[in-house]
Design a protein around this motif. Sequence first.
Motif, PDB file in Angstrom:
ATOM      1  N   VAL A 133     -39.860  30.895 -44.272  1.00  0.00           N
ATOM      2  CA  VAL A 133     -38.956  30.626 -45.598  1.00  0.00           C
ATOM      3  C   VAL A 133     -39.879  29.396 -46.249  1.00  0.00           C
ATOM      4  CG1 VAL A 133     -37.063  29.143 -46.455  1.00  0.00           C
ATOM      5  CG2 VAL A 133     -36.665  30.933 -44.731  1.00  0.00           C
ATOM      6  N   ILE A 134     -40.513  28.392 -45.742  1.00  0.00           N
ATOM      7  CA  ILE A 134     -41.537  27.651 -46.401  1.00  0.00           C
ATOM      8  C   ILE A 134     -42.620  28.527 -47.097  1.00  0.00           C
ATOM      9  CG2 ILE A 134     -42.983  25.848 -46.083  1.00  0.00           C
ATOM     10  CD1 ILE A 134     -41.160  24.766 -43.845  1.00  0.00           C
ATOM     11  N   GLU A 135     -43.271  29.194 -46.292  1.00  0.00           N
ATOM     12  CA  GLU A 135     -44.108  30.107 -46.835  1.00  0.00           C
ATOM     13  C   GLU A 135     -43.876  31.130 -47.862  1.00  0.00           C
ATOM     14  OE1 GLU A 135     -45.888  32.445 -43.612  1.00  0.00           O
ATOM     15  OE2 GLU A 135     -46.643  30.835 -42.547  1.00  0.00           O
ATOM     16  N   LEU A 136     -42.653  31.603 -47.994  1.00  0.00           N
ATOM     17  CA  LEU A 136     -42.294  32.342 -49.003  1.00  0.00           C
ATOM     18  C   LEU A 136     -42.038  31.515 -50.197  1.00  0.00           C
ATOM     19  CD1 LEU A 136     -39.524  34.863 -47.317  1.00  0.00           C
ATOM     20  CD2 LEU A 136     -41.849  35.562 -48.387  1.00  0.00           C
ATOM     21  N   ALA A 137     -41.811  30.480 -50.127  1.00  0.00           N
ATOM     22  CA  ALA A 137     -41.464  29.409 -51.303  1.00  0.00           C
ATOM     23  C   ALA A 137     -42.768  28.950 -51.725  1.00  0.00           C
ATOM     24  CB  ALA A 137     -40.638  28.283 -50.884  1.00  0.00           C
ATOM     25  N   TRP A 138     -43.566  28.718 -50.836  1.00  0.00           N
ATOM     26  CA  TRP A 138     -44.990  28.454 -51.216  1.00  0.00           C
ATOM     27  C   TRP A 138     -45.669  29.701 -52.200  1.00  0.00           C
ATOM     28  CZ3 TRP A 138     -48.114  24.641 -52.363  1.00  0.00           C
ATOM     29  CH2 TRP A 138     -49.613  24.637 -52.375  1.00  0.00           C
ATOM     30  N   SER A 139     -45.405  30.970 -51.408  1.00  0.00           N
ATOM     31  CA  SER A 139     -46.132  31.984 -52.035  1.00  0.00           C
ATOM     32  C   SER A 139     -45.564  32.042 -53.500  1.00  0.00           C
ATOM     33  CB  SER A 139     -45.902  33.312 -51.286  1.00  0.00           C
ATOM     34  OG  SER A 139     -46.047  34.541 -51.906  1.00  0.00           O
ATOM     35  N   GLU A 140     -44.084  32.022 -53.847  1.00  0.00           N
ATOM     36  CA  GLU A 140     -43.612  32.343 -54.988  1.00  0.00           C
ATOM     37  C   GLU A 140     -44.272  31.266 -56.105  1.00  0.00           C
ATOM     38  OE1 GLU A 140     -41.335  33.883 -58.170  1.00  0.00           O
ATOM     39  OE2 GLU A 140     -42.179  34.942 -56.242  1.00  0.00           O
ATOM     40  N   ARG A 141     -44.131  30.170 -55.615  1.00  0.00           N
ATOM     41  CA  ARG A 141     -44.864  29.302 -56.399  1.00  0.00           C
ATOM     42  C   ARG A 141     -46.072  29.668 -56.901  1.00  0.00           C
ATOM     43  NH1 ARG A 141     -48.958  25.877 -56.194  1.00  0.00           N
ATOM     44  NH2 ARG A 141     -49.104  24.004 -57.131  1.00  0.00           N
ATOM     45  N   ASN A 142     -47.058  29.837 -55.943  1.00  0.00           N
ATOM     46  CA  ASN A 142     -48.487  30.247 -56.299  1.00  0.00           C
ATOM     47  C   ASN A 142     -48.597  31.584 -57.176  1.00  0.00           C
ATOM     48  OD1 ASN A 142     -49.524  28.151 -54.785  1.00  0.00           O
ATOM     49  ND2 ASN A 142     -50.216  29.434 -53.249  1.00  0.00           N
ATOM     50  N   ARG A 143     -47.363  32.731 -57.024  1.00  0.00           N
ATOM     51  CA  ARG A 143     -47.178  33.771 -57.538  1.00  0.00           C
ATOM     52  C   ARG A 143     -47.121  33.362 -59.091  1.00  0.00           C
ATOM     53  NH1 ARG A 143     -44.237  36.810 -60.142  1.00  0.00           N
ATOM     54  NH2 ARG A 143     -42.540  35.484 -59.962  1.00  0.00           N
ATOM     55  N   ARG A 144     -46.037  32.578 -59.293  1.00  0.00           N
ATOM     56  CA  ARG A 144     -45.791  32.090 -60.752  1.00  0.00           C
ATOM     57  C   ARG A 144     -46.860  31.658 -61.436  1.00  0.00           C
ATOM     58  NH1 ARG A 144     -41.190  30.157 -58.351  1.00  0.00           N
ATOM     59  NH2 ARG A 144     -41.937  28.191 -58.594  1.00  0.00           N
ATOM     60  N   GLU A 145     -47.573  30.752 -60.750  1.00  0.00           N
ATOM     61  CA  GLU A 145     -48.850  30.125 -61.372  1.00  0.00           C
ATOM     62  C   GLU A 145     -49.851  31.203 -61.675  1.00  0.00           C
ATOM     63  OE1 GLU A 145     -49.235  26.851 -62.794  1.00  0.00           O
ATOM     64  OE2 GLU A 145     -46.767  26.746 -62.147  1.00  0.00           O
ATOM     65  N   LEU A 146     -50.169  31.980 -60.845  1.00  0.00           N
ATOM     66  CA  LEU A 146     -51.187  33.302 -60.784  1.00  0.00           C
ATOM     67  C   LEU A 146     -50.835  33.836 -62.192  1.00  0.00           C
ATOM     68  CD1 LEU A 146     -52.174  33.982 -57.262  1.00  0.00           C
ATOM     69  CD2 LEU A 146     -53.637  32.764 -58.960  1.00  0.00           C
ATOM     70  N   MET A 147     -49.436  34.337 -62.287  1.00  0.00           N
ATOM     71  CA  MET A 147     -49.088  35.165 -63.189  1.00  0.00           C
ATOM     72  C   MET A 147     -49.302  34.572 -64.480  1.00  0.00           C
ATOM     73  SD  MET A 147     -48.595  37.937 -61.575  1.00  0.00           S
ATOM     74  CE  MET A 147     -47.681  39.045 -62.480  1.00  0.00           C
ATOM     75  N   LYS A 148     -49.102  33.148 -64.614  1.00  0.00           N
ATOM     76  CA  LYS A 148     -49.417  32.616 -66.050  1.00  0.00           C
ATOM     77  C   LYS A 148     -50.936  32.496 -66.438  1.00  0.00           C
ATOM     78  CE  LYS A 148     -45.733  28.968 -65.203  1.00  0.00           C
ATOM     79  NZ  LYS A 148     -45.504  27.581 -65.066  1.00  0.00           N
ATOM     80  N   ARG A 149     -51.785  33.039 -65.492  1.00  0.00           N
ATOM     81  CA  ARG A 149     -53.224  32.885 -65.588  1.00  0.00           C
ATOM     82  C   ARG A 149     -53.813  34.575 -65.816  1.00  0.00           C
ATOM     83  NH1 ARG A 149     -55.321  29.115 -60.725  1.00  0.00           N
ATOM     84  NH2 ARG A 149     -57.564  29.877 -61.434  1.00  0.00           N
ATOM     85  N   ARG A 150     -52.795  35.154 -66.108  1.00  0.00           N
ATOM     86  CA  ARG A 150     -52.972  36.756 -66.447  1.00  0.00           C
ATOM     87  C   ARG A 150     -53.150  37.292 -65.004  1.00  0.00           C
ATOM     88  NH1 ARG A 150     -56.921  34.373 -69.255  1.00  0.00           N
ATOM     89  NH2 ARG A 150     -58.646  35.822 -68.394  1.00  0.00           N
ATOM     90  N   GLY A 151     -52.687  36.965 -64.078  1.00  0.00           N
ATOM     91  CA  GLY A 151     -52.507  37.829 -62.911  1.00  0.00           C
ATOM     92  C   GLY A 151     -51.712  39.181 -62.948  1.00  0.00           C
ATOM     93  N   ARG A 152     -52.219  39.885 -62.310  1.00  0.00           N
ATOM     94  CA  ARG A 152     -51.367  41.328 -62.131  1.00  0.00           C
ATOM     95  C   ARG A 152     -51.070  41.373 -60.710  1.00  0.00           C
ATOM     96  NH1 ARG A 152     -54.692  45.621 -62.388  1.00  0.00           N
ATOM     97  NH2 ARG A 152     -56.437  44.412 -61.726  1.00  0.00           N
TER      98      ARG A 152
ATOM     99  N   GLY B 271     -55.654  28.352 -50.814  1.00  0.00           N
ATOM    100  CA  GLY B 271     -55.080  27.349 -51.775  1.00  0.00           C
ATOM    101  C   GLY B 271     -53.983  27.923 -52.800  1.00  0.00           C
ATOM    102  N   PRO B 272     -54.320  28.006 -54.048  1.00  0.00           N
ATOM    103  CA  PRO B 272     -53.486  28.350 -55.105  1.00  0.00           C
ATOM    104  C   PRO B 272     -53.476  29.923 -55.227  1.00  0.00           C
ATOM    105  CG  PRO B 272     -55.097  27.369 -56.050  1.00  0.00           C
ATOM    106  CD  PRO B 272     -55.259  27.089 -54.652  1.00  0.00           C
ATOM    107  N   PHE B 273     -54.278  30.636 -54.476  1.00  0.00           N
ATOM    108  CA  PHE B 273     -54.488  32.046 -54.706  1.00  0.00           C
ATOM    109  C   PHE B 273     -53.587  32.548 -53.519  1.00  0.00           C
ATOM    110  CE2 PHE B 273     -58.009  30.326 -56.833  1.00  0.00           C
ATOM    111  CZ  PHE B 273     -58.146  31.030 -57.962  1.00  0.00           C
ATOM    112  N   TRP B 274     -53.293  31.994 -52.457  1.00  0.00           N
ATOM    113  CA  TRP B 274     -52.482  32.485 -51.313  1.00  0.00           C
ATOM    114  C   TRP B 274     -50.968  32.926 -51.795  1.00  0.00           C
ATOM    115  CZ3 TRP B 274     -47.922  31.772 -48.497  1.00  0.00           C
ATOM    116  CH2 TRP B 274     -47.957  32.761 -47.450  1.00  0.00           C
TER     117      TRP B 274
END
Length: 177
Positions: A24-43, A97-100
């Motif tokens: 659950v902690i990993e999923l929350a961390w992953s979702e946080r990173n996903r949102r940030e990466l999408m703000k940086r033009r992530g696909r 880090g923030p890419f995971w």
Amino acid sequence: MMTAKDIALVWPYLLLGLVVIQRVIELAWSERNRRELMKRRGREIGRAHYPLFILLHGTWLLAMFLFVQPGIPVHWAALGAFLLLQLLRVWTIASLGPFWTTRIITVDDQPLRRRGPYRLIRHPNYLIVAIEVPLLPWLLSLPSQAVLFGVLNLALLGWRIHVESVALSPRRQLQQS
């Protein structure tokens, strides 16, 4: 207060509870990173197969909770190996880090990270998961589940590695950090 006898009866459930909390902690961390990466033009790549991982891993955990027997003996070597895998998991996640994320997110202008275990192998997190998925049920004296979920996980990981490798191949040409 729990006695040693009580702990011996419930240790499998305590271990599974800790694994659920970790996930659950990993999923929350992953979702946080996903949102940030999408703000940086992530696909996001491979979105269609992601629910299969949720289904597989959720079923894996549920099956262990349902079928594990209280008071089974502790296989100390297997428990030690499982705990070592969790330390390697933390190292792997920290290295990206923030890419995971638990998803495949690529930011085209970013070089791939080559830190920690990623200096040694391309997919250390997948290797850890490939080992722990059969190891945990085996540790809990559930050999049939170890084989079933181990094989299913390997098949799904094989597809995911293919999808991820194709998605990340253009970034392999960028200067690596």
